[in-house]
Scaffold this motif. Sequence first.
Motif, PDB file in Angstrom:
ATOM      1  N   SER A  66      33.128  -1.389 -20.404  1.00 18.88           N
ATOM      2  CA  SER A  66      32.904  -1.926 -19.063  1.00 18.88           C
ATOM      3  C   SER A  66      33.911  -3.044 -18.807  1.00 18.88           C
ATOM      4  N   TYR A  67      34.510  -3.028 -17.610  1.00 16.00           N
ATOM      5  CA  TYR A  67      35.587  -3.968 -17.305  1.00 16.00           C
ATOM      6  C   TYR A  67      35.455  -4.468 -15.866  1.00 16.00           C
ATOM      7  N   VAL A  68      35.914  -5.703 -15.649  1.00 16.31           N
ATOM      8  CA  VAL A  68      35.986  -6.267 -14.303  1.00 16.31           C
ATOM      9  C   VAL A  68      37.424  -6.687 -14.049  1.00 16.31           C
ATOM     10  N   TYR A  69      37.948  -6.264 -12.897  1.00 20.80           N
ATOM     11  CA  TYR A  69      39.307  -6.628 -12.497  1.00 20.80           C
ATOM     12  C   TYR A  69      39.244  -7.450 -11.223  1.00 20.80           C
ATOM     13  N   ARG A  70      39.960  -8.555 -11.238  1.00 12.91           N
ATOM     14  CA  ARG A  70      40.017  -9.479 -10.100  1.00 12.91           C
ATOM     15  C   ARG A  70      41.448  -9.524  -9.583  1.00 12.91           C
ATOM     16  N   GLU A  71      41.608  -9.420  -8.285  1.00 11.76           N
ATOM     17  CA  GLU A  71      42.961  -9.423  -7.743  1.00 11.76           C
ATOM     18  C   GLU A  71      43.522 -10.834  -7.679  1.00 11.76           C
ATOM     19  N   ASN A  72      44.700 -10.996  -8.252  1.00 15.67           N
ATOM     20  CA  ASN A  72      45.461 -12.226  -8.067  1.00 15.67           C
ATOM     21  C   ASN A  72      46.173 -12.077  -6.730  1.00 15.67           C
ATOM     22  N   VAL A  73      45.625 -12.691  -5.705  1.00 10.85           N
ATOM     23  CA  VAL A  73      46.118 -12.471  -4.349  1.00 10.85           C
ATOM     24  C   VAL A  73      47.572 -12.889  -4.219  1.00 10.85           C
ATOM     25  N   ALA A  74      47.951 -13.993  -4.853  1.00 16.94           N
ATOM     26  CA  ALA A  74      49.320 -14.476  -4.737  1.00 16.94           C
ATOM     27  C   ALA A  74      50.316 -13.487  -5.357  1.00 16.94           C
ATOM     28  N   ARG A  75      49.936 -12.914  -6.489  1.00 15.47           N
ATOM     29  CA  ARG A  75      50.830 -11.976  -7.190  1.00 15.47           C
ATOM     30  C   ARG A  75      50.602 -10.532  -6.767  1.00 15.47           C
ATOM     31  N   LYS A  76      49.528 -10.308  -5.979  1.00 14.18           N
ATOM     32  CA  LYS A  76      49.164  -8.964  -5.548  1.00 14.18           C
ATOM     33  C   LYS A  76      49.009  -8.032  -6.745  1.00 14.18           C
ATOM     34  N   LYS A  77      48.271  -8.507  -7.737  1.00 16.86           N
ATOM     35  CA  LYS A  77      48.086  -7.763  -8.975  1.00 16.86           C
ATOM     36  C   LYS A  77      46.670  -7.991  -9.485  1.00 16.86           C
ATOM     37  N   TYR A  78      46.039  -6.910  -9.981  1.00 15.05           N
ATOM     38  CA  TYR A  78      44.698  -7.038 -10.544  1.00 15.05           C
ATOM     39  C   TYR A  78      44.780  -7.503 -12.001  1.00 15.05           C
ATOM     40  N   GLU A  79      43.858  -8.394 -12.369  1.00 12.68           N
ATOM     41  CA  GLU A  79      43.820  -8.934 -13.724  1.00 12.68           C
ATOM     42  C   GLU A  79      42.448  -8.687 -14.338  1.00 12.68           C
ATOM     43  N   ASN A  80      42.446  -8.343 -15.613  1.00 11.78           N
ATOM     44  CA  ASN A  80      41.212  -8.100 -16.356  1.00 11.78           C
ATOM     45  C   ASN A  80      40.551  -9.441 -16.664  1.00 11.78           C
ATOM     46  N   VAL A  81      39.336  -9.659 -16.117  1.00 13.00           N
ATOM     47  CA  VAL A  81      38.643 -10.925 -16.341  1.00 13.00           C
ATOM     48  C   VAL A  81      37.351 -10.736 -17.135  1.00 13.00           C
ATOM     49  N   PHE A  82      37.053  -9.468 -17.490  1.00 12.23           N
ATOM     50  CA  PHE A  82      35.858  -9.209 -18.313  1.00 12.23           C
ATOM     51  C   PHE A  82      36.012  -7.853 -18.984  1.00 12.23           C
ATOM     52  N   ALA A  83      35.637  -7.794 -20.264  1.00 18.19           N
ATOM     53  CA  ALA A  83      35.661  -6.522 -20.990  1.00 18.19           C
ATOM     54  C   ALA A  83      34.546  -6.520 -22.028  1.00 18.19           C
ATOM     55  N   ASN A  84      33.822  -5.399 -22.100  1.00 22.64           N
ATOM     56  CA  ASN A  84      32.798  -5.188 -23.129  1.00 22.64           C
ATOM     57  C   ASN A  84      32.969  -3.760 -23.634  1.00 22.64           C
ATOM     58  N   GLU A  85      33.327  -3.615 -24.902  1.00 24.22           N
ATOM     59  CA  GLU A  85      33.555  -2.299 -25.490  1.00 24.22           C
ATOM     60  C   GLU A  85      32.608  -2.043 -26.650  1.00 24.22           C
ATOM     61  N   GLN A  86      31.371  -2.526 -26.506  1.00 19.85           N
ATOM     62  CA  GLN A  86      30.347  -2.302 -27.520  1.00 19.85           C
ATOM     63  C   GLN A  86      29.320  -1.316 -26.955  1.00 19.85           C
ATOM     64  N   PRO A  87      29.515  -0.031 -27.178  1.00 16.99           N
ATOM     65  CA  PRO A  87      28.610   0.973 -26.602  1.00 16.99           C
ATOM     66  C   PRO A  87      27.247   0.958 -27.265  1.00 16.99           C
ATOM     67  N   PRO A  88      26.268   1.458 -26.519  1.00 18.11           N
ATOM     68  CA  PRO A  88      26.315   1.913 -25.129  1.00 18.11           C
ATOM     69  C   PRO A  88      26.237   0.735 -24.166  1.00 18.11           C
ATOM     70  N   VAL A  89      27.140   0.694 -23.199  1.00 15.58           N
ATOM     71  CA  VAL A  89      27.217  -0.440 -22.286  1.00 15.58           C
ATOM     72  C   VAL A  89      27.498   0.074 -20.880  1.00 15.58           C
ATOM     73  N   TYR A  90      26.927  -0.618 -19.886  1.00 15.26           N
ATOM     74  CA  TYR A  90      27.173  -0.257 -18.492  1.00 15.26           C
ATOM     75  C   TYR A  90      27.042  -1.512 -17.641  1.00 15.26           C
ATOM     76  N   ALA A  91      28.025  -1.765 -16.773  1.00 11.71           N
ATOM     77  CA  ALA A  91      28.042  -2.963 -15.939  1.00 11.71           C
ATOM     78  C   ALA A  91      27.888  -2.599 -14.473  1.00 11.71           C
ATOM     79  N   VAL A  92      27.151  -3.435 -13.753  1.00  7.53           N
ATOM     80  CA  VAL A  92      26.964  -3.229 -12.315  1.00  7.53           C
ATOM     81  C   VAL A  92      27.063  -4.576 -11.603  1.00  7.53           C
ATOM     82  N   ILE A  93      27.263  -4.503 -10.288  1.00  4.70           N
ATOM     83  CA  ILE A  93      27.223  -5.691  -9.445  1.00  4.70           C
ATOM     84  C   ILE A  93      25.799  -5.830  -8.931  1.00  4.70           C
ATOM     85  N   SER A  94      25.195  -6.979  -9.176  1.00  2.15           N
ATOM     86  CA  SER A  94      23.804  -7.183  -8.779  1.00  2.15           C
ATOM     87  C   SER A  94      23.649  -8.554  -8.138  1.00  2.15           C
TER      88      SER A  94
END
Length: 216
Positions: free
Chosen positions: A128-156
């Motif tokens: 599960s990963y979260v990407y946030r856009e760096n508006v100034a650079r116009k590029k998405y950056e990884n700001v969260f990662a979880n690779e310990q299965p079983p895992v699932y991320a949602v916006i709540s």
Amino acid sequence: MTRADNTHSTTACFIRSGAAVAGAAAVGLLLAGCGTGGEGVRTEGPAQAGSTKVVPATPSPSPSAPSRVDAVKMLKNDPKVSDQIRKGLKPCAGEYPVDVSYGDITRNSAPDVVINVLTCGDAIGIGSYVYRENVARKKYENVFANEQPPVYAVISQGNLEVTQQTYAPGDSVSEPSGENITTYRWAHGRFTQIRGTRSEFSKSVKGADPTKDPEG
């Protein structure tokens, strides 16, 4: 697994070979490849004498949907994603095994992107990963990662909610012993855990009637 509200998602599946799950984390997952259109108001001809001309109301503007991202390309080009997931990310039945959701969880001017990578046969979340856009650079950056299965991320409710099933020895993939749900809030440029809950599932005998006295 839960799905986020107010999001747009794309779902596919992933083939897993030799996956085994035990304890609080899954072990040894091996991965294999497995416009709106609309027509505007159309004029058929001049109005007849004495008829009433109806002027269509101007629709109120609706919020525009977030631009879709190439989630697969984003993952494969991200050094923060493990080699196992990047190299094993291949189409399954013509689609990639990813769920993609958009929403505001980092208080940014651009929508954030939540990506979950799944297995095919059991639909188990393996990253599960979260990407946030760096508006100034116009590029998405990884700001969260979880690779310990079983895992699932949602916006709540404006926060990031991560669910992980827990397994005891002998549990099948479809019958975990419980689950942990961790809620994170974005503050001071990073995610901070604000809440954690743990649930233990009943191990009652399948098919048994809980209202019936076992003694007869």
